[in-house]
Design a protein around this motif. Structure first.
Motif, PDB file in Angstrom:
ATOM      1  N   TYR A 135       0.845  -1.201   0.000  1.00 59.25           N
ATOM      2  CA  TYR A 135       0.000   0.000   0.000  1.00 59.25           C
ATOM      3  C   TYR A 135       0.883   1.256   0.000  1.00 59.25           C
ATOM      4  CZ  TYR A 135      -3.373   3.543   1.379  1.00 59.25           C
ATOM      5  OH  TYR A 135      -4.135   4.676   1.416  1.00 59.25           O
ATOM      6  N   ASP A 136       1.899   1.247   0.880  1.00 61.03           N
ATOM      7  CA  ASP A 136       2.797   2.412   0.939  1.00 61.03           C
ATOM      8  C   ASP A 136       3.511   2.636  -0.389  1.00 61.03           C
ATOM      9  OD1 ASP A 136       2.103   3.029   3.472  1.00 61.03           O
ATOM     10  OD2 ASP A 136       3.860   2.108   4.427  1.00 61.03           O
ATOM     11  N   ASP A 137       3.971   1.547  -0.980  1.00 63.43           N
ATOM     12  CA  ASP A 137       4.648   1.675  -2.279  1.00 63.43           C
ATOM     13  C   ASP A 137       3.723   2.291  -3.311  1.00 63.43           C
ATOM     14  OD1 ASP A 137       6.902   0.575  -1.342  1.00 63.43           O
ATOM     15  OD2 ASP A 137       6.642  -1.404  -2.293  1.00 63.43           O
ATOM     16  N   PHE A 138       2.501   1.797  -3.308  1.00 66.50           N
ATOM     17  CA  PHE A 138       1.545   2.242  -4.330  1.00 66.50           C
ATOM     18  C   PHE A 138       1.208   3.720  -4.154  1.00 66.50           C
ATOM     19  CE2 PHE A 138      -2.656   2.326  -6.463  1.00 66.50           C
ATOM     20  CZ  PHE A 138      -2.298   1.747  -7.662  1.00 66.50           C
ATOM     21  N   VAL A 139       0.870   4.131  -2.932  1.00 67.35           N
ATOM     22  CA  VAL A 139       0.476   5.542  -2.764  1.00 67.35           C
ATOM     23  C   VAL A 139       1.656   6.494  -2.902  1.00 67.35           C
ATOM     24  CG1 VAL A 139      -1.596   5.106  -1.410  1.00 67.35           C
ATOM     25  CG2 VAL A 139       0.570   5.516  -0.237  1.00 67.35           C
TER      26      VAL A 139
ATOM     27  N   ASN B 228      -8.860   1.580 -11.995  1.00 66.92           N
ATOM     28  CA  ASN B 228      -9.671   2.639 -11.414  1.00 66.92           C
ATOM     29  C   ASN B 228      -8.912   3.981 -11.373  1.00 66.92           C
ATOM     30  OD1 ASN B 228     -11.526   3.990  -9.678  1.00 66.92           O
ATOM     31  ND2 ASN B 228     -12.267   1.961  -9.121  1.00 66.92           N
ATOM     32  N   VAL B 229      -7.667   3.918 -10.917  1.00 64.27           N
ATOM     33  CA  VAL B 229      -6.855   5.137 -10.811  1.00 64.27           C
ATOM     34  C   VAL B 229      -6.662   5.771 -12.188  1.00 64.27           C
ATOM     35  CG1 VAL B 229      -4.502   5.949 -10.359  1.00 64.27           C
ATOM     36  CG2 VAL B 229      -5.672   4.510  -8.677  1.00 64.27           C
ATOM     37  N   MET B 230      -6.339   4.941 -13.171  1.00 65.98           N
ATOM     38  CA  MET B 230      -6.112   5.496 -14.513  1.00 65.98           C
ATOM     39  C   MET B 230      -7.393   6.108 -15.056  1.00 65.98           C
ATOM     40  SD  MET B 230      -3.416   3.033 -16.463  1.00 65.98           S
ATOM     41  CE  MET B 230      -4.272   1.492 -16.356  1.00 65.98           C
ATOM     42  N   SER B 231      -8.507   5.437 -14.784  1.00 65.31           N
ATOM     43  CA  SER B 231      -9.778   5.932 -15.283  1.00 65.31           C
ATOM     44  C   SER B 231     -10.135   7.280 -14.648  1.00 65.31           C
ATOM     45  CB  SER B 231     -10.836   4.875 -14.990  1.00 65.31           C
ATOM     46  OG  SER B 231     -12.089   5.359 -15.310  1.00 65.31           O
TER      47      SER B 231
ATOM     48  N   GLY C 114       3.564  17.058  -4.681  1.00 62.18           N
ATOM     49  CA  GLY C 114       2.812  15.807  -4.695  1.00 62.18           C
ATOM     50  C   GLY C 114       3.550  14.741  -3.922  1.00 62.18           C
ATOM     51  N   GLY C 115       2.822  13.774  -3.466  1.00 59.40           N
ATOM     52  CA  GLY C 115       3.418  12.703  -2.680  1.00 59.40           C
ATOM     53  C   GLY C 115       2.332  11.755  -2.278  1.00 59.40           C
ATOM     54  N   ARG C 116       2.406  11.311  -1.064  1.00 56.08           N
ATOM     55  CA  ARG C 116       1.492  10.294  -0.587  1.00 56.08           C
ATOM     56  C   ARG C 116       0.022  10.729  -0.671  1.00 56.08           C
ATOM     57  NH1 ARG C 116       2.099   5.877   3.011  1.00 56.08           N
ATOM     58  NH2 ARG C 116       0.060   5.386   3.875  1.00 56.08           N
ATOM     59  N   HIS C 117      -0.253  11.984  -0.302  1.00 50.34           N
ATOM     60  CA  HIS C 117      -1.656  12.380  -0.185  1.00 50.34           C
ATOM     61  C   HIS C 117      -2.228  12.992  -1.465  1.00 50.34           C
ATOM     62  CE1 HIS C 117      -1.377  11.305   3.917  1.00 50.34           C
ATOM     63  NE2 HIS C 117      -0.367  12.128   4.104  1.00 50.34           N
ATOM     64  N   THR C 118      -1.448  13.850  -2.081  1.00 52.49           N
ATOM     65  CA  THR C 118      -1.970  14.483  -3.295  1.00 52.49           C
ATOM     66  C   THR C 118      -1.012  14.221  -4.436  1.00 52.49           C
ATOM     67  OG1 THR C 118      -0.835  16.513  -2.736  1.00 52.49           O
ATOM     68  CG2 THR C 118      -3.157  16.339  -2.087  1.00 52.49           C
ATOM     69  N   ARG C 119      -1.561  14.257  -5.639  1.00 51.13           N
ATOM     70  CA  ARG C 119      -0.746  13.969  -6.795  1.00 51.13           C
ATOM     71  C   ARG C 119      -0.215  15.253  -7.408  1.00 51.13           C
ATOM     72  NH1 ARG C 119       0.668  11.993 -11.480  1.00 51.13           N
ATOM     73  NH2 ARG C 119      -0.163  13.332 -13.097  1.00 51.13           N
ATOM     74  N   GLY C 120       1.011  15.212  -7.860  1.00 55.45           N
ATOM     75  CA  GLY C 120       1.550  16.346  -8.601  1.00 55.45           C
ATOM     76  C   GLY C 120       2.378  15.803  -9.731  1.00 55.45           C
ATOM     77  N   SER C 121       2.134  16.305 -10.947  1.00 60.28           N
ATOM     78  CA  SER C 121       2.922  15.751 -12.046  1.00 60.28           C
ATOM     79  C   SER C 121       4.262  16.472 -12.169  1.00 60.28           C
ATOM     80  CB  SER C 121       2.142  15.814 -13.360  1.00 60.28           C
ATOM     81  OG  SER C 121       1.627  17.094 -13.567  1.00 60.28           O
TER      82      SER C 121
ATOM     83  N   VAL D 166       1.447   6.968  -6.591  1.00 61.61           N
ATOM     84  CA  VAL D 166       0.193   7.319  -7.248  1.00 61.61           C
ATOM     85  C   VAL D 166      -0.576   8.397  -6.477  1.00 61.61           C
ATOM     86  CG1 VAL D 166      -2.082   6.306  -7.683  1.00 61.61           C
ATOM     87  CG2 VAL D 166      -0.048   5.151  -8.491  1.00 61.61           C
ATOM     88  N   SER D 167      -0.376   8.478  -5.182  1.00 60.47           N
ATOM     89  CA  SER D 167      -1.037   9.401  -4.246  1.00 60.47           C
ATOM     90  C   SER D 167      -2.442   8.932  -3.885  1.00 60.47           C
ATOM     91  CB  SER D 167      -1.083  10.837  -4.745  1.00 60.47           C
ATOM     92  OG  SER D 167      -2.242  11.068  -5.497  1.00 60.47           O
ATOM     93  N   GLU D 168      -2.788   9.203  -2.638  1.00 59.90           N
ATOM     94  CA  GLU D 168      -4.080   8.726  -2.116  1.00 59.90           C
ATOM     95  C   GLU D 168      -5.270   9.398  -2.776  1.00 59.90           C
ATOM     96  OE1 GLU D 168      -3.317   9.304   2.032  1.00 59.90           O
ATOM     97  OE2 GLU D 168      -2.921   7.179   2.356  1.00 59.90           O
ATOM     98  N   GLU D 169      -5.085  10.616  -3.286  1.00 58.64           N
ATOM     99  CA  GLU D 169      -6.269  11.320  -3.794  1.00 58.64           C
ATOM    100  C   GLU D 169      -6.876  10.664  -5.031  1.00 58.64           C
ATOM    101  OE1 GLU D 169      -5.483  15.413  -4.687  1.00 58.64           O
ATOM    102  OE2 GLU D 169      -4.245  14.945  -6.422  1.00 58.64           O
ATOM    103  N   LEU D 170      -6.122   9.773  -5.678  1.00 58.13           N
ATOM    104  CA  LEU D 170      -6.681   9.108  -6.858  1.00 58.13           C
ATOM    105  C   LEU D 170      -7.255   7.726  -6.517  1.00 58.13           C
ATOM    106  CD1 LEU D 170      -3.997   9.928  -9.568  1.00 58.13           C
ATOM    107  CD2 LEU D 170      -6.250  10.942  -9.319  1.00 58.13           C
ATOM    108  N   LEU D 171      -7.088   7.300  -5.276  1.00 59.53           N
ATOM    109  CA  LEU D 171      -7.524   5.946  -4.913  1.00 59.53           C
ATOM    110  C   LEU D 171      -9.016   5.909  -4.618  1.00 59.53           C
ATOM    111  CD1 LEU D 171      -4.859   4.521  -2.451  1.00 59.53           C
ATOM    112  CD2 LEU D 171      -5.026   4.280  -4.907  1.00 59.53           C
TER     113      LEU D 171
END
Lengths: 311, 470
Positions: A152-156, A185-188, B290-297, A159-164
């Motif tokens: 989970y840590d690796d993934f977020v 789901n994230v890509m979509s 960006g990081g764990r919580h929010t995404r930044g490209s 990718v970041s939690e806001e897209l999960l």
């Protein structure tokens, strides 16, 4: 290590089938799009298998391959192997994609070896925010869940939690097939989010829709996920509907994937089964499991046959 | 009849008072802007005047003087004055009148700037305006005006049908009876210097066109903005027009690199030639991190990007279509045009920062080679091949002279020349075991075969025997 160092591309049967399924999807779309005049943007590796196939079967001749080649030797190799005047971009995708003019309908296949990452999402944003319509965007990523602790840590962190999706909170939520579900789901979410930004400045009839066309899962080595979207303008809805894409048994508009599982059968078995196909009922061959028979009857038209030939 | 009365009563019961109060304009709205920015805002009126007179031609001969003292703030220009008709109908309305023609390519737009600034500074103001055909004088005592029920201001002198040479036109605004804190700022040299710096930046294009802006007797030079451009280094130039929904908004983006300057690096956003944001190195533009919580490209800004420069110019005849905030100190983050532009800016930023990251690697590698005493790198011919050298040699061009390309073009960093990335291993082992390993490797003492070497040889031995030799 890039995947081309592991295995000869032609020997990856599911990948081989996948390319042919994309060809058949594009042939269906040719009812409304002039496919030979589309641009193909892919990541050809040194084999360029997709480039050869798309040129030969779809007639696409403007082709761009992106392959990060940091050494002269690899650049020379790519130049030597490129088929049909393919344009080569020796840099990372996020640098190469903005340099493509995006002035014509395109087939884009971002065929990554790695897992979903920030860079991959950036690439999706670039294509969605700049492509001409109609464009078919295909993305392949690795969806191996990895070690059950820390995934989970690796993934977020990538990718970041806001897209999960809200239900994904722990390592267990990314176990097994769920890694693929969440990745799709994230890509979509990202594709539709980028599209909303782009649509904000377009008139209602120019607005771009992105229905999902394909959703494949397969495993030649690692578990892989492929998703494809058709980006088209709102006033093309009827035309797109006229293609009856859902008639193709391998298309998928939703969560349910089409599994490309290639059964391991002998030549004699395949010949025996071919004599029974196409079939509306069941087919049989002595001792072959029902699951393999079903898989074979779904995929037989696309399966490669391997011959050890002295060329 | 009876029905009418009850209808009236029920109407009165349902009525909710939503009228604006003067209090809102005089003492609330002014909190949203700093004094400093409100003075810059007042300069906008003069620049708009210059634009009415000269369009995009030369502003030579046009000037604005700002003078601040303990008890008086004065701004005087010769930029055409405010037509009486504009003053009567629109210029002093609170909020922009939708009937006002929207084809002026102005900076002023919301109908708040000038009044807000005057209220911000003091309790009394006078405006004298002369155009080629008319003139007026307006005096307002804010405290008195607040007492009245009516919202109107009254012109004290009006003349129409005059014939005056353009050189004698202009507007003078004088504010007195300062609000708390204003006097100390307006007489503080450091505050005035900040105002000058900001005016140079915000009104860079007006100054560059030849307008003279003088603040307390110091005339401002335009701030130089540019991008490096050469045969193998070209900024990206992206142009786009947003149609639909009113007057078209044109966008021009230039992105590339310039001299290393951590204070000048970042994105600059202009609306109708007025800088509204920048140099920005925050998530307000593209540097999301960006990081764990929010995404930044795009990563958060780092000094390694001190060569980065991005410029986005929005232009529209109808200023209200531009994505700026009423304080003109930032962009309207919810504007669909801004959201679309921001994505374009991100797409254009990525290749530049990737290049800057590669340059950084190249530099680190060369420094490593130098420390290792390798002479080859000192070879002049080789040095000229380095991307870093090509970047340094490329001249900085002024923005108007930048040609650019469809995408950022840059010299190739030869990654082959760079060493493979290394990591540092550290571990503890009992001394007896290390001595044993040293002996097996043919060493006799720590001086003869250091512990570090023992560890390294053990690692190599493992890979030689267990690895696949790649």
């Amino acid at each position: 290590m890039p995947s081309y160092r592991h295995i000869h591309y032609a020997l990856r049967p599911a990948k081989n089938v996948e390319r042919k399924l994309i060809v058949e999807t594009m042939q269906r779309l040719s009812r409304i799009v002039d496919v030979p005049r589309m641009r193909y943007v892919g990541m050809g590796s040194v084999y360029f298998a997709d480039f050869s196939l798309f040129h030969r079967r779809l007639g696409i001749s403007e082709m761009h391959s992106i392959e990060h080649a940091g050494t002269e030797a690899l650049q020379e190799r790519l130049k030597f192997n490129r088929p049909y005047h393919t344009n080569l971009h020796f840099t990372v995708t996020s640098d190469a994609l903005p340099t493509i003019p995006w002035d014509m309908p395109s087939l884009v296949w971002l065929d990554y070896d790695g897992k979903l990452s920030d860079r991959i999402l950036t690439d999706l944003e670039i294509v969605v925010s700049t492509c001409s319509v109609p464009t078919v965007l295909v993305v392949t990523v690795n969806v191996e869940p990895g070690h059950h602790e820390g995934r989970y840590d690796d993934f977020v962190s990538n990718v970041s939690e806001e897209l999960l999706p809200a239900y994904v909170r722990s390592d267990a939520d990314l176990a097994g097939r769920k890694m693929g579900d969440v990745s799709r789901n994230v890509m979509s979410v990202l594709v539709h989010d980028s599209l909303a930004i782009r649509n904000g400045v377009l008139s209602p009839e120019e607005r771009i829709l992105a229905p999902q066309l394909l959703h494949f899962r397969y495993k030649d080595g690692a578990r892989m996920l492929t998703v494809a979207w058709l980006l088209h303008s709102a006033n093309w809805q009827e035309r797109v509907a006229s293609c009856n894409l859902s008639e193709l048994p391998f298309t998928s508009q939703g969560d349910e994937p089409f599994e490309i599982s290639v059964p391991k059968l002998t030549v004699r078995e395949t010949l025996h089964l071919d004599s029974q196909l196409p079939a509306s009922g069941t087919i049989s061959s002595p001792g072959v499991a029902a699951a393999d028979l079903t898989a074979y009857s779904r995929l037989y038209r696309y399966l490669p046959s391997f011959v050890d030939a002295d060329l | 009849m009876h029905d009418d009365v009850s209808a009236e009563e029920s109407r009165a019961e349902r009525r909710v008072d939503a009228e604006p109060t003067k209090e809102f304009f005089v003492s609330m709205l002014i909190r949203d802007i700093e004094l400093h920015d409100s003075v810059i805002d007042l300069l906008d009126n003069s620049v708009d005047g210059a634009r009415r007179l000269r369009g995009t031609g030369s502003y030579s001969g046009l000037h604005v003087f700002v003078n601040t003292a303990r008890d008086e703030f004065l701004i005087r220009d010769n930029c055409g004055g405010i037509p009486v008709d504009l003053a009567r109908k629109y210029a002093f309305r609170f909020g922009r009148d939708p009937r006002r023609p929207a084809n002026e390519h102005t900076i002023g737009q919301f109908g708040v700037g000038m009044k807000r600034t005057l209220f911000k500074i003091g309790q009394k103001f006078e405006i004298d305006s002369k155009t080629t055909t008319d003139s007026f004088r307006l005096e307002v005592d804010v405290a008195e005006w607040r007492q009245l029920d009516e919202w109107d201001f009254w012109l004290s002198e009006v003349a129409e049908g005059e014939n005056r040479p353009e050189a004698d036109t202009g507007t003078t605004i004088r504010v007195t009876q300062f609000n708390d804190g204003v006097a100390s700022d307006l007489t503080n040299d450091r505050w005035i210097n900040r105002l000058r710096t900001d005016a140079r930046l915000k009104h860079r294009l007006a100054i560059a066109r030849g307008m003279t802006i003088t603040i307390n007797e110091v005339s401002l030079e335009p701030l130089p903005l540019g991008l490096k451009e050469s045969d193998d280094l070209k900024p990206a130039r992206i142009e786009h027009t947003y149609n639909g929904g009113g007057a078209p908004v044109s966008l021009r983006i230039l992105v590339g690199i310039s001299d290393s300057d951590p204070q000048a690096a970042g994105w600059y956003i202009f609306c109708n030639d007025r800088l509204v944001l920048g140099p920005d190195r925050t998530s307000a533009t593209v540097w999301e991190g960006g990081g764990r919580h929010t995404r930044g490209s795009i990563p958060a800004y780092h000094d390694q990007y001190s060569r980065f420069r991005g410029y986005a110019f929005f232009d529209c005849d109808d200023a209200s279509r531009l994505p700026w905030t009423t304080t003109k100190k930032g962009v309207d983050a919810d504007s669909p045009i801004w959201r679309d532009t921001r994505q374009r800016m991100k797409n254009a930023t990525r290749p530049v920062i990737d290049f800057l990251n590669e340059l950084d690697k190249e530099r680190t590698a060369i420094e490593g080679d130098r420390r290792a005493g390798q002479a080859g790198i000192e070879d002049i011919e080789l040095l000229s091949e380095l991307a870093d050298r090509k970047v340094q040699d490329a001249p900085v061009r002024k923005l108007d002279e930048v040609v650019g390309a469809a995408s950022f073009q840059r010299p190739i960093v030869n990654l082959k020349a760079l060493p493979a990335p290394m990591v540092w291993l550290r571990f503890d082992k009992p001394k007896t075991q290390v001595d044993e390993a040293r002996r097996l490797m043919g060493g006799t003492s720590e001086r003869d075969l250091p512990n570090k070497e023992v560890g390294s040889q053990a690692f190599d031995y493992f890979l030689q025997n267990e690895g696949e030799g790649e």
